[in-house]
Design an enzyme around this catalytic site. Structure first.
Site, PDB file in Angstrom:
ATOM      1  N   HIS A   1      17.660  27.412  17.257  1.00 36.28           N
ATOM      2  CA  HIS A   1      16.812  28.538  16.839  1.00 36.28           C
ATOM      3  C   HIS A   1      17.218  28.955  15.419  1.00 36.28           C
ATOM      4  O   HIS A   1      18.403  28.988  15.103  1.00 36.28           O
ATOM      5  CB  HIS A   1      16.988  29.724  17.793  1.00 36.28           C
ATOM      6  CG  HIS A   1      16.284  30.963  17.331  1.00 36.28           C
ATOM      7  ND1 HIS A   1      14.925  31.150  17.507  1.00 36.28           N
ATOM      8  CD2 HIS A   1      16.732  32.057  16.658  1.00 36.28           C
ATOM      9  CE1 HIS A   1      14.583  32.310  16.978  1.00 36.28           C
ATOM     10  NE2 HIS A   1      15.669  32.887  16.458  1.00 36.28           N
TER      11      HIS A   1
ATOM     12  N   THR B   1       0.815  -1.204   0.000  1.00 39.25           N
ATOM     13  CA  THR B   1       0.000   0.000   0.000  1.00 39.25           C
ATOM     14  C   THR B   1       0.854   1.262   0.000  1.00 39.25           C
ATOM     15  O   THR B   1       0.604   2.195  -0.770  1.00 39.25           O
ATOM     16  CB  THR B   1      -0.934   0.010   1.221  1.00 39.25           C
ATOM     17  OG1 THR B   1      -1.851  -1.096   1.113  1.00 39.25           O
ATOM     18  CG2 THR B   1      -1.732   1.301   1.299  1.00 39.25           C
TER      19      THR B   1
END
Length: 458
Positions: free
Chosen positions: A440, A41
């Site tokens: 960050h 699948t």
């Protein structure tokens, strides 16, 4: 006269080929049987082709928003044939890769045909009879087609047949407001189709928390997807413009006229034509093969992996089934199905990443909880990208500091959820993440903050 092998694997989905690789590397002879498409699948009708289409839809949607990013473009048009051609290349390349790997694998005999048990140790594939004292079933599942009134009188699509679609629907009516249906709803809306989702329940994706369901509904409706909930007595009839879908809803018109209909109403296992009765293998009321924590059926030398065992409907759970089977059979490592933590994603845009319990499940457990939430509008990375829809939610056991679950509906949510999941597997308290220094600017850097902002559940 049958050919004997150390192991027989039926099905070339996500678990079967990898298990064949491990077994043959260990010096064992393997027969792998595939009756249709190599890769199962995921490769052929699931993850790879659909996510290729999601990627096209995302690019088209971003192009339409070009002015927001300082980009000047002309009108954006969609070449649906090229979208489908790109999808097709992705899945054909992946399928060919799996098939080539297996057919060139030492000690592996690939048989193409329909496998049926003739006894607990004998399996017929066409004219050939093969036997083994170790059998693994990796036969997957297919789209379920409910017995809706009039369904036999109209043409309809499933998640498999929609992969062969050669036209862009004018109005795609999707029956089923869960994961498969919603991914197709958003992508086809972005391709330019009118889209209506019809869901029998009172909200979308009922297994998620109400706040998650409501946020996803708002995201889809903002893009122009029509949502019809509480749809009872769904019925179909031919119509000059396509198909008429009749619904008894608490609001809205009693009939939706669509050019095309997609049934996204669940799955059923491919276990009804394997001759499991001749092997003595038990299935449950829905046809899923019953297995224990080590994936063994009631017939000890026969195991079942992947979607057909009802223990997970995802590529990653199927692959984990392979890991469990190989660890127990080859490595003397007693890995279990119950070791894994529930995790998955919904690939709308923005995606939903999920791990562990929902808030609803956690509250039902009776534990004292701490819950933290943060809207994506307060996540710098999301603001920079101009993708601020959604929110983060984390759930912790207030007495033990154990992370019970998390939902990240937002840009990068499918990736960011992994950092929470890894701490859950390490069985470390939430303070492990709270004290971590993340890069960050990222979505993940706000995860410590959301844990730090938790408050007691009321």
């Amino acid at each position: 006269m049958s050919r004997n092998f150390d192991a027989i694997i039926i099905g070339a989905g996500q678990a079967g080929p990898s298990l064949a690789g491990r077994l043959t590397e260990a010096g064992r002879t393997v027969a792998l049987v595939e009756r249709k498409l190599f890769g199962g699948t995921c490769v052929n009708t699931g993850c790879m082709p659909t996510k290729a289409m999601v990627a096209s839809a995302y690019a088209i949607h971003t192009a339409r928003r070009g002015a927001e990013y300082g980009m000047t473009t002309g009108p954006i048009s969609v070449d649906f044939a090229r979208v489908m051609a790109r999808k097709e290349k992705v899945r054909l390349d992946a399928r060919a890769g799996v098939e080539s790997w297996l057919k060139n694998m030492n000690n592996c005999t690939v048989l193409e045909g329909h496998a049926r048990f003739e006894s607990p140790t004998e399996i017929r594939v066409g004219e050939e009879l093969i036997s083994s004292e170790q059998v693994f079933l990796n036969v997957g599942a297919r789209a379920a087609v409910p017995d809706f009134a009039g369904i036999d009188e109209v043409s309809y699509l499933t998640n498999s047949s929609i992969m062969e679609l050669n036209h862009l629907p004018g109005h795609l009516v999707i029956i089923g407001g869960s994961y498969i249906g919603l991914e197709f709803a958003q992508m086809f809306r972005r391709f330019g189709s009118e889209v209506t989702v019809i869901e029998k329940g009172p909200r979308l994706i009922a297994r998620e928390d109400p706040d998650v369901s409501d946020a996803i509904r708002a995201i889809l409706e903002k893009e122009g997807v029509h949502i019809r909930l509480n749809a009872e007595c769904i019925r179909f009839a031919k119509h000059p413009n396509g198909v008429a879908a009749g619904v008894d809803c608490t609001s809205g018109a009693p009939e939706v006229i669509g050019s095309d209909v997609l049934l996204a109403t669940g799955r059923r296992p491919n276990t009804d034509d394997l001759g499991l009765d001749k092997a003595g293998v038990k299935t449950d009321a829905r046809g899923y093969i019953e297995v224990d924590d080590f994936l063994r059926t009631n017939v000890p030398h026969i195991s079942a992996m992947g979607e057909c065992n009802g223990r997970g409907a995802f590529t990653h759970t199927s692959y984990n089934d392979f890991e469990i089977a190989a660890a127990n059979l080859i490595d003397n490592d007693p890995r279990r199905v119950s070791d894994r933590i529930q995790t998955y994603a919904l690939y709308i845009d923005p995606p939903l990443g999920r791990a562990g319990m929902t808030e609803t499940e956690a509250r039902k457990s009776g534990r004292k909880l701490m819950i933290g939430t943060r809207p994506m509008t307060r996540v710098g990375r999301a603001v920079e990208k101009g993708e601020t829809q959604g929110f983060m939610k984390v759930i912790v056991d207030a007495d033990t500091n154990e992370i019970l679950g998390a939902s990240i509906l937002g840009t990068g949510g499918d990736e960011a959820i992994q950092s929470i999941l890894d701490v859950m597997y390490a069985k470390k308290p939430y303070t492990t993440i709270l004290r971590a220094v993340h890069i960050h600017p990222t979505v993940s850097e706000l995860i410590p903050t959301v844990f730090g902002d938790m408050s007691p559940a009321t």
